[in-house]
Scaffold this motif. Structure first.
Motif, PDB file in Angstrom:
ATOM      1  N   GLN A 264       0.656  -1.200  -0.085  1.00 47.85           N
ATOM      2  CA  GLN A 264       0.053  -0.021  -0.028  1.00 47.85           C
ATOM      3  C   GLN A 264       0.977   1.358   0.077  1.00 47.85           C
ATOM      4  OE1 GLN A 264      -2.598   0.260   3.405  1.00 47.85           O
ATOM      5  NE2 GLN A 264      -3.530   2.422   2.820  1.00 47.85           N
ATOM      6  N   VAL A 265       0.693   2.101  -0.998  1.00 48.71           N
ATOM      7  CA  VAL A 265       1.415   3.431  -1.070  1.00 48.71           C
ATOM      8  C   VAL A 265       0.705   4.388   0.124  1.00 48.71           C
ATOM      9  CG1 VAL A 265       2.136   5.318  -2.672  1.00 48.71           C
ATOM     10  CG2 VAL A 265       1.938   2.901  -3.359  1.00 48.71           C
ATOM     11  N   GLN A 266       1.661   5.016   0.653  1.00 52.45           N
ATOM     12  CA  GLN A 266       1.468   5.959   1.484  1.00 52.45           C
ATOM     13  C   GLN A 266       2.253   6.935   1.558  1.00 52.45           C
ATOM     14  OE1 GLN A 266       0.897   3.978   5.528  1.00 52.45           O
ATOM     15  NE2 GLN A 266      -1.105   4.509   5.372  1.00 52.45           N
ATOM     16  N   LEU A 267       1.628   8.321   1.875  1.00 53.21           N
ATOM     17  CA  LEU A 267       2.532   9.517   2.050  1.00 53.21           C
ATOM     18  C   LEU A 267       2.134   9.966   3.616  1.00 53.21           C
ATOM     19  CD1 LEU A 267       2.378  11.012  -1.371  1.00 53.21           C
ATOM     20  CD2 LEU A 267       4.223   9.927  -0.632  1.00 53.21           C
ATOM     21  N   VAL A 268       3.016  10.307   4.423  1.00 52.19           N
ATOM     22  CA  VAL A 268       2.360  10.823   5.709  1.00 52.19           C
ATOM     23  C   VAL A 268       3.229  11.814   5.873  1.00 52.19           C
ATOM     24  CG1 VAL A 268       2.588  10.118   8.176  1.00 52.19           C
ATOM     25  CG2 VAL A 268       2.083   8.288   6.284  1.00 52.19           C
ATOM     26  N   GLU A 269       2.714  13.118   6.214  1.00 49.47           N
ATOM     27  CA  GLU A 269       3.272  14.171   6.490  1.00 49.47           C
ATOM     28  C   GLU A 269       3.404  14.353   8.007  1.00 49.47           C
ATOM     29  OE1 GLU A 269       0.086  15.189   3.182  1.00 49.47           O
ATOM     30  OE2 GLU A 269      -0.038  13.992   5.093  1.00 49.47           O
ATOM     31  N   SER A 270       4.213  15.115   8.669  1.00 51.26           N
ATOM     32  CA  SER A 270       4.326  15.466   9.959  1.00 51.26           C
ATOM     33  C   SER A 270       5.147  16.698  10.116  1.00 51.26           C
ATOM     34  CB  SER A 270       5.344  14.277  10.766  1.00 51.26           C
ATOM     35  OG  SER A 270       6.454  14.333  10.084  1.00 51.26           O
ATOM     36  N   GLY A 271       5.076  17.403  11.434  1.00 54.53           N
ATOM     37  CA  GLY A 271       5.725  18.379  11.580  1.00 54.53           C
ATOM     38  C   GLY A 271       4.829  19.743  11.821  1.00 54.53           C
ATOM     39  N   GLY A 272       3.443  19.475  11.490  1.00 55.64           N
ATOM     40  CA  GLY A 272       2.629  20.951  11.621  1.00 55.64           C
ATOM     41  C   GLY A 272       2.571  21.102  13.188  1.00 55.64           C
ATOM     42  N   GLY A 273       2.036  22.185  13.380  1.00 52.98           N
ATOM     43  CA  GLY A 273       1.698  22.550  14.663  1.00 52.98           C
ATOM     44  C   GLY A 273       1.107  24.357  14.655  1.00 52.98           C
ATOM     45  N   LEU A 274       1.236  24.805  15.752  1.00 50.06           N
ATOM     46  CA  LEU A 274       0.926  25.988  16.149  1.00 50.06           C
ATOM     47  C   LEU A 274       2.098  26.872  16.405  1.00 50.06           C
ATOM     48  CD1 LEU A 274      -0.950  28.521  16.834  1.00 50.06           C
ATOM     49  CD2 LEU A 274      -1.127  27.527  18.941  1.00 50.06           C
ATOM     50  N   VAL A 275       2.298  28.025  15.704  1.00 50.42           N
ATOM     51  CA  VAL A 275       3.507  28.914  15.801  1.00 50.42           C
ATOM     52  C   VAL A 275       3.132  30.559  15.783  1.00 50.42           C
ATOM     53  CG1 VAL A 275       3.995  28.752  13.249  1.00 50.42           C
ATOM     54  CG2 VAL A 275       5.860  28.997  15.121  1.00 50.42           C
ATOM     55  N   GLN A 276       3.824  31.090  16.260  1.00 45.19           N
ATOM     56  CA  GLN A 276       3.518  32.728  16.016  1.00 45.19           C
ATOM     57  C   GLN A 276       4.108  33.175  14.904  1.00 45.19           C
ATOM     58  OE1 GLN A 276       5.345  34.283  19.708  1.00 45.19           O
ATOM     59  NE2 GLN A 276       3.321  33.973  20.965  1.00 45.19           N
ATOM     60  N   THR A 277       3.698  34.388  14.799  1.00 46.38           N
ATOM     61  CA  THR A 277       4.143  35.044  13.462  1.00 46.38           C
ATOM     62  C   THR A 277       5.658  35.302  13.527  1.00 46.38           C
ATOM     63  OG1 THR A 277       2.006  36.157  13.087  1.00 46.38           O
ATOM     64  CG2 THR A 277       4.171  37.257  12.067  1.00 46.38           C
ATOM     65  N   GLY A 278       6.235  34.819  12.376  1.00 46.31           N
ATOM     66  CA  GLY A 278       7.659  35.088  12.375  1.00 46.31           C
ATOM     67  C   GLY A 278       8.405  33.685  12.652  1.00 46.31           C
ATOM     68  N   GLY A 279       7.706  32.666  13.463  1.00 43.29           N
ATOM     69  CA  GLY A 279       8.274  31.616  13.638  1.00 43.29           C
ATOM     70  C   GLY A 279       8.561  30.579  12.557  1.00 43.29           C
ATOM     71  N   SER A 280       9.091  29.510  12.713  1.00 40.87           N
ATOM     72  CA  SER A 280       9.584  28.411  11.693  1.00 40.87           C
ATOM     73  C   SER A 280       8.868  27.096  12.125  1.00 40.87           C
ATOM     74  CB  SER A 280      11.125  28.234  11.635  1.00 40.87           C
ATOM     75  OG  SER A 280      11.610  29.451  11.344  1.00 40.87           O
ATOM     76  N   LEU A 281       8.489  26.353  10.925  1.00 39.13           N
ATOM     77  CA  LEU A 281       8.282  24.976  11.227  1.00 39.13           C
ATOM     78  C   LEU A 281       9.055  24.035   9.936  1.00 39.13           C
ATOM     79  CD1 LEU A 281       4.528  25.061  11.748  1.00 39.13           C
ATOM     80  CD2 LEU A 281       6.051  24.260  13.555  1.00 39.13           C
ATOM     81  N   ARG A 282       9.184  23.027  10.359  1.00 41.90           N
ATOM     82  CA  ARG A 282       9.799  22.057   9.291  1.00 41.90           C
ATOM     83  C   ARG A 282       8.801  20.921   9.153  1.00 41.90           C
ATOM     84  NH1 ARG A 282      14.587  17.722   9.217  1.00 41.90           N
ATOM     85  NH2 ARG A 282      15.277  18.056   7.119  1.00 41.90           N
ATOM     86  N   LEU A 283       8.207  20.722   7.738  1.00 40.99           N
ATOM     87  CA  LEU A 283       7.329  19.637   7.599  1.00 40.99           C
ATOM     88  C   LEU A 283       8.043  18.587   7.153  1.00 40.99           C
ATOM     89  CD1 LEU A 283       4.124  21.731   6.045  1.00 40.99           C
ATOM     90  CD2 LEU A 283       4.748  21.109   8.451  1.00 40.99           C
ATOM     91  N   SER A 284       7.619  17.397   7.298  1.00 43.26           N
ATOM     92  CA  SER A 284       8.297  16.265   6.608  1.00 43.26           C
ATOM     93  C   SER A 284       7.174  15.234   6.079  1.00 43.26           C
ATOM     94  CB  SER A 284       9.056  15.250   7.544  1.00 43.26           C
ATOM     95  OG  SER A 284      10.098  15.736   8.241  1.00 43.26           O
ATOM     96  N   CYS A 285       7.477  14.662   5.013  1.00 43.72           N
ATOM     97  CA  CYS A 285       6.849  13.846   4.330  1.00 43.72           C
ATOM     98  C   CYS A 285       7.308  12.524   3.968  1.00 43.72           C
ATOM     99  CB  CYS A 285       6.260  14.519   2.721  1.00 43.72           C
ATOM    100  SG  CYS A 285       5.177  13.443   1.689  1.00 43.72           S
ATOM    101  N   ALA A 286       7.065  11.517   4.620  1.00 42.92           N
ATOM    102  CA  ALA A 286       7.600  10.102   4.386  1.00 42.92           C
ATOM    103  C   ALA A 286       6.779   9.288   3.493  1.00 42.92           C
ATOM    104  CB  ALA A 286       7.762   9.440   5.944  1.00 42.92           C
ATOM    105  N   ALA A 287       7.358   8.538   2.620  1.00 42.13           N
ATOM    106  CA  ALA A 287       6.546   7.819   1.580  1.00 42.13           C
ATOM    107  C   ALA A 287       7.094   6.412   1.979  1.00 42.13           C
ATOM    108  CB  ALA A 287       7.165   7.902   0.155  1.00 42.13           C
ATOM    109  N   SER A 288       5.943   5.456   1.794  1.00 44.44           N
ATOM    110  CA  SER A 288       6.118   4.065   1.820  1.00 44.44           C
ATOM    111  C   SER A 288       5.328   3.374   0.793  1.00 44.44           C
ATOM    112  CB  SER A 288       5.825   3.558   3.470  1.00 44.44           C
ATOM    113  OG  SER A 288       4.415   3.896   3.415  1.00 44.44           O
ATOM    114  N   GLY A 289       5.667   2.019   0.682  1.00 43.63           N
ATOM    115  CA  GLY A 289       5.003   1.258  -0.320  1.00 43.63           C
ATOM    116  C   GLY A 289       5.627   1.358  -1.776  1.00 43.63           C
TER     117      GLY A 289
END
Length: 124
Positions: free
Chosen positions: A1-26
């Motif tokens: 089964q092919v899957q793409l799974v995102e992670s790393g989202g969240g709540l941040v203040q203006t000017g802040g940073s986040l790093r999203l990841s997308c892991a594929a499997s299958g």
């Protein structure tokens, strides 16, 4: 089964940073372009940024140029989105997607594989 799974989202203040990841499997996507899309409440899904299979060519929505950086590690079958200087307008559900071909397009119809999405909320 092919899957793409995102992670790393969240709540941040203006000017802040986040790093999203997308892991594929299958299956491997090393020969596919990949991209990030987002959908804000009450708005249509929009293309944000994409990267060709060779990890060389990237394409950005004008609004995020200079703030977002896409990358991928084909040895890990994973794609990343570094988001800096975040603004409230960046608030949305972010989706990763894998394209049919090797070249990035900004049309969602060209992406048959999608993740479930991760919420990014930027407070003012």
């Amino acid at each position: 089964q092919v899957q793409l799974v995102e992670s790393g989202g969240g709540l941040v203040q203006t000017g802040g940073s986040l790093r999203l990841s997308c892991a594929a499997s299958g299956r491997t996507f090393s020969r596919n372009a990949m991209g990030w899309f987002r959908q804000a409440p009450g708005k249509e899904r929009e293309f944000v940024v994409g990267i060709d299979w060779n990890n060389i060519s990237t394409y950005y929505l004008e609004f995020v140029k200079g703030r977002f950086t896409i990358s991928r590690d084909n040895t890990k079958n994973t794609m990343y989105l570094q988001m800096n200087s975040l603004k409230p307008e960046d608030t949305a559900v972010y989706y990763c997607a894998a394209a049919r071909g090797v070249v990035v397009t900004n049309h969602g119809d060209n992406y048959p594989y999608w993740g479930q999405g991760t919420q990014v909320t930027v407070s003012s």
